[in-house]
Design a protein around this motif. Structure first.
Motif, PDB file in Angstrom:
ATOM      1  N   LEU A 146       0.823  -1.215   0.000  1.00  0.00           N
ATOM      2  CA  LEU A 146       0.000   0.000   0.000  1.00  0.00           C
ATOM      3  C   LEU A 146       0.855   1.263   0.000  1.00  0.00           C
ATOM      4  N   ASP A 147       2.180   1.100  -0.077  1.00  0.00           N
ATOM      5  CA  ASP A 147       3.119   2.218  -0.002  1.00  0.00           C
ATOM      6  C   ASP A 147       2.837   3.333  -1.007  1.00  0.00           C
ATOM      7  N   GLY A 148       2.500   2.944  -2.230  1.00  0.00           N
ATOM      8  CA  GLY A 148       2.316   3.943  -3.284  1.00  0.00           C
ATOM      9  C   GLY A 148       1.070   4.808  -3.141  1.00  0.00           C
ATOM     10  N   PHE A 149       0.172   4.425  -2.245  1.00  0.00           N
ATOM     11  CA  PHE A 149      -1.107   5.140  -2.127  1.00  0.00           C
ATOM     12  C   PHE A 149      -1.026   6.276  -1.106  1.00  0.00           C
ATOM     13  N   ASP A 150      -1.952   7.215  -1.230  1.00  0.00           N
ATOM     14  CA  ASP A 150      -2.102   8.269  -0.232  1.00  0.00           C
ATOM     15  C   ASP A 150      -2.336   7.635   1.135  1.00  0.00           C
ATOM     16  N   LYS A 151      -1.603   8.093   2.143  1.00  0.00           N
ATOM     17  CA  LYS A 151      -1.622   7.473   3.472  1.00  0.00           C
ATOM     18  C   LYS A 151      -3.018   7.445   4.092  1.00  0.00           C
ATOM     19  N   ALA A 152      -3.724   8.550   3.988  1.00  0.00           N
ATOM     20  CA  ALA A 152      -5.059   8.641   4.584  1.00  0.00           C
ATOM     21  C   ALA A 152      -6.025   7.679   3.875  1.00  0.00           C
ATOM     22  N   ASN A 153      -5.931   7.628   2.529  1.00  0.00           N
ATOM     23  CA  ASN A 153      -6.819   6.740   1.773  1.00  0.00           C
ATOM     24  C   ASN A 153      -6.538   5.265   2.069  1.00  0.00           C
ATOM     25  N   ALA A 154      -5.255   4.965   2.321  1.00  0.00           N
ATOM     26  CA  ALA A 154      -4.880   3.567   2.545  1.00  0.00           C
ATOM     27  C   ALA A 154      -5.118   3.132   3.991  1.00  0.00           C
ATOM     28  N   ALA A 155      -5.456   4.086   4.876  1.00  0.00           N
ATOM     29  CA  ALA A 155      -5.593   3.768   6.309  1.00  0.00           C
ATOM     30  C   ALA A 155      -6.529   2.589   6.595  1.00  0.00           C
ATOM     31  N   PRO A 156      -7.702   2.503   5.954  1.00  0.00           N
ATOM     32  CA  PRO A 156      -8.588   1.365   6.267  1.00  0.00           C
ATOM     33  C   PRO A 156      -7.961   0.003   5.929  1.00  0.00           C
ATOM     34  N   LEU A 157      -7.300  -0.100   4.771  1.00  0.00           N
ATOM     35  CA  LEU A 157      -6.700  -1.397   4.416  1.00  0.00           C
ATOM     36  C   LEU A 157      -5.500  -1.723   5.315  1.00  0.00           C
ATOM     37  N   VAL A 158      -4.765  -0.683   5.723  1.00  0.00           N
ATOM     38  CA  VAL A 158      -3.666  -0.906   6.666  1.00  0.00           C
ATOM     39  C   VAL A 158      -4.242  -1.426   7.993  1.00  0.00           C
ATOM     40  N   ALA A 159      -5.290  -0.766   8.469  1.00  0.00           N
ATOM     41  CA  ALA A 159      -5.898  -1.161   9.746  1.00  0.00           C
ATOM     42  C   ALA A 159      -6.516  -2.557   9.645  1.00  0.00           C
ATOM     43  N   LEU A 160      -7.129  -2.863   8.520  1.00  0.00           N
ATOM     44  CA  LEU A 160      -7.717  -4.197   8.343  1.00  0.00           C
ATOM     45  C   LEU A 160      -6.630  -5.270   8.382  1.00  0.00           C
ATOM     46  N   ALA A 161      -5.503  -4.981   7.748  1.00  0.00           N
ATOM     47  CA  ALA A 161      -4.391  -5.944   7.766  1.00  0.00           C
ATOM     48  C   ALA A 161      -3.905  -6.155   9.200  1.00  0.00           C
ATOM     49  N   LYS A 162      -3.781  -5.057   9.954  1.00  0.00           N
ATOM     50  CA  LYS A 162      -3.333  -5.166  11.348  1.00  0.00           C
ATOM     51  C   LYS A 162      -4.378  -5.887  12.196  1.00  0.00           C
ATOM     52  N   TYR A 163      -5.642  -5.583  11.931  1.00  0.00           N
ATOM     53  CA  TYR A 163      -6.720  -6.246  12.670  1.00  0.00           C
ATOM     54  C   TYR A 163      -6.649  -7.763  12.478  1.00  0.00           C
ATOM     55  N   ILE A 164      -6.471  -8.173  11.217  1.00  0.00           N
ATOM     56  CA  ILE A 164      -6.353  -9.606  10.916  1.00  0.00           C
ATOM     57  C   ILE A 164      -5.101 -10.179  11.572  1.00  0.00           C
ATOM     58  N   GLY A 165      -4.034  -9.396  11.575  1.00  0.00           N
ATOM     59  CA  GLY A 165      -2.780  -9.857  12.136  1.00  0.00           C
ATOM     60  C   GLY A 165      -2.783  -9.987  13.655  1.00  0.00           C
ATOM     61  N   TYR A 166      -3.623  -9.212  14.322  1.00  0.00           N
ATOM     62  CA  TYR A 166      -3.586  -9.208  15.786  1.00  0.00           C
ATOM     63  C   TYR A 166      -4.931  -9.551  16.423  1.00  0.00           C
ATOM     64  N   ARG A 167      -5.845 -10.134  15.627  1.00  0.00           N
ATOM     65  CA  ARG A 167      -7.171 -10.447  16.185  1.00  0.00           C
ATOM     66  C   ARG A 167      -7.077 -11.581  17.209  1.00  0.00           C
ATOM     67  N   GLN A 168      -8.083 -11.620  18.097  1.00  0.00           N
ATOM     68  CA  GLN A 168      -8.125 -12.623  19.167  1.00  0.00           C
ATOM     69  C   GLN A 168      -9.274 -13.617  18.985  1.00  0.00           C
ATOM     70  N   ASN A 169     -10.081 -13.444  17.943  1.00  0.00           N
ATOM     71  CA  ASN A 169     -11.118 -14.447  17.654  1.00  0.00           C
ATOM     72  C   ASN A 169     -11.516 -14.388  16.186  1.00  0.00           C
TER      73      ASN A 169
END
Lengths: 316, 316
Positions: free
Chosen positions: B293-316
């Motif tokens: 997601l590096d090439g994209f505008d940071k603010a626009n990419a925020a949801p996909l970054v957060a979704l990736a982190k959510y999947i990476g650190y979810r507890q259920n």
């Protein structure tokens, strides 16, 4: 494979009147179409990894069968002036969906059938889990195949075909019919419910076959609606005759368990109306279907006329 | 329904780092998206006749769940500059397919699970026959719904979405993964087979969700392929973490039977690599995903970054 098709065509020859000199040989026609469709299905679902899955899909998909739905699809496309190649992926998709519905309907938790098309049912050979998954794969692939393989037709028309197929298969079609069918076992139901079951469980996919063929052939709305009426009628007749054959034919003649409806105390047309009246209903439905083809050139309409008669007078 | 979503979002808050001042609140975002998707799913599959069929479909489809796939689909559409309304039918379709796969996987002849999302599984409530048919109806409707309800996108792109979805679901995706998964029970399998299962059984549909969102948003080929790489990575990570959670969490925490993998002696990432190394693998996959997601505008990419982190650190 070829032998099975040839046998079907031979059995057919005795029942369908094709006037000599009419320039249309229904047997040759059906054998040729089945060859075309079988080749296309074989190519569309080749054997690959995971082996068991593809073997199971191919076991049921290439098990012979009459290829009535693909034949209807291709004939409708041709009748309205289309190239049958444009309808071939959709014709194959109809057979994939039909096969999926047979695999799932035969499962122990549904109709619990051990034989189909003269062979053990899919779950008897591959187990219930693989049978369920093969059905899912065939269902999913039917849509994908239409989207991927249809050539020479506008994307709008292809999308419309996918909508028609979806409606025919899902909770407004085949699945709905099967649910009401299951819930009607061991119960007295009236003609309205029986008609609902037959229309959804059987007519819907025959309707989609014809209508999608017409859409892919470039038909206008009025023609599509005429052919829809034709197909709903032959679809309903198909099932009325299925009810009749269950009573009158043996398991060997049918290639599937006979007298199954009686065994599970299922409501059928013969049970509600008697055998003679049921035959009359089927005949009338076929006559009305053929009447929809009046406006077309006689030679061009010959295949759909013959297909209607074949459905009306088939013995298995 | 709202309560379930809120709970998920609360659990999420503790795990996903969203930098203060970044102007993006992941919890609110997920709650809003879940509301939007739940409303659209409720509208797409209303209660009607046959009652039992629609009740069964809605029981599983509207059972809460995190709506991760729809969220990914909508976020990808938005990231590439599309209107999320264009991707909403496809987002719903991803959830329909996901639900179908859960219903069928839970069946006695497959994983034989009694609980899902904290409630009895579909077949426990409606019987195996209805559960199989509900799954079939949801699968079929997923394709139909995309074809019927997608607006403001060229028919060519809609067809491409149907192809992507078909590939993700069928004998080259989800179904293939499930078949190899079943065949690998009580057997020692290597990392290559385990990867095949995870890629097909889980990553394929996450990939389709993201890629279809991008296609519907009007993305060019290079962008689609970048997002494909992102989604395969988070998909694989999702499953590695599922393997980890199966060992580390209770049935109550998961909302489904825990230690199931151990019980059926299933090969998992923790079993092959150990718990710590598995966590490292998951982290690396997530990092590589986010790097796409590096090439994209940071603010626009925020949801996909957060979704990736959510999947990476979810507890259920």
């Amino acid at each position: 494979m070829r032998r099975v098709v040839a046998q079907v065509a031979t059995a057919t020859a005795e029942k369908v009147e094709v006037k000599p000199g009419a320039g249309f040989d229904f047997n040759t026609y059906m054998v040729d179409r089945a060859k075309l469709v079988n080749k296309a299905l074989d190519d569309a679902v080749p054997q690959k990894y995971p082996d068991t899955l593809y073997e199971s899909m191919r076991y049921s998909l290439l098990a012979g069968g009459k290829r009535v739905r693909p034949a209807l699809c291709l004939a409708a496309c041709e009748l309205v002036g289309g190239d049958i190649q444009a309808a071939l992926p959709a014709a194959c998709a109809m057979e994939m969906v039909h096969t999926m519905s047979l695999i799932h309907d035969d499962l122990p938790s549904m109709d619990n059938d051990d034989f189909r098309r003269g062979r053990p049912t899919n779950h008897k050979v591959y187990g219930e889990d693989i049978a369920i998954l093969s059905g899912d794969a065939l269902l999913s692939y039917s849509f994908e195949h239409i989207a991927r393989a249809t050539k020479g037709v506008s994307a709008d028309r292809v999308l419309r075909v996918i909508m028609e197929l979806g409606k025919a298969v899902g909770a407004e079609g085949l699945v709905a019919g099967q649910v009401v069918d299951i819930q009607s076992e061991d119960k007295e139901v009236g003609l309205d419910v029986l008609r609902y079951i037959h229309i959804n469980k059987t007519a819907a996919l025959l309707e989609a076959s014809v209508v999608c063929g017409a859409i892919l052939g470039g038909a206008d709305e009025a023609t599509i609606e005429k052919l829809r009426k034709y197909s709903v009628n032959i679809g309903l007749a198909f099932q009325v005759i299925d009810d009749i054959l269950d009573v009158t034919q043996t398991t060997e003649q049918l290639g599937k368990t006979a007298a199954k409806d009686l065994a599970v105390n299922k409501t059928t047309y013969p049970k509600l109306l008697g055998l003679e009246k049921s035959k009359q209903v089927a005949e009338q439905l076929i006559d009305e279907a053929i009447a929809q083809l009046d406006g077309f050139d006689k030679a061009n309409a010959a295949p759909l006329v013959a297909l209607a008669k074949y459905i009306g007078y088939r013995q298995n």
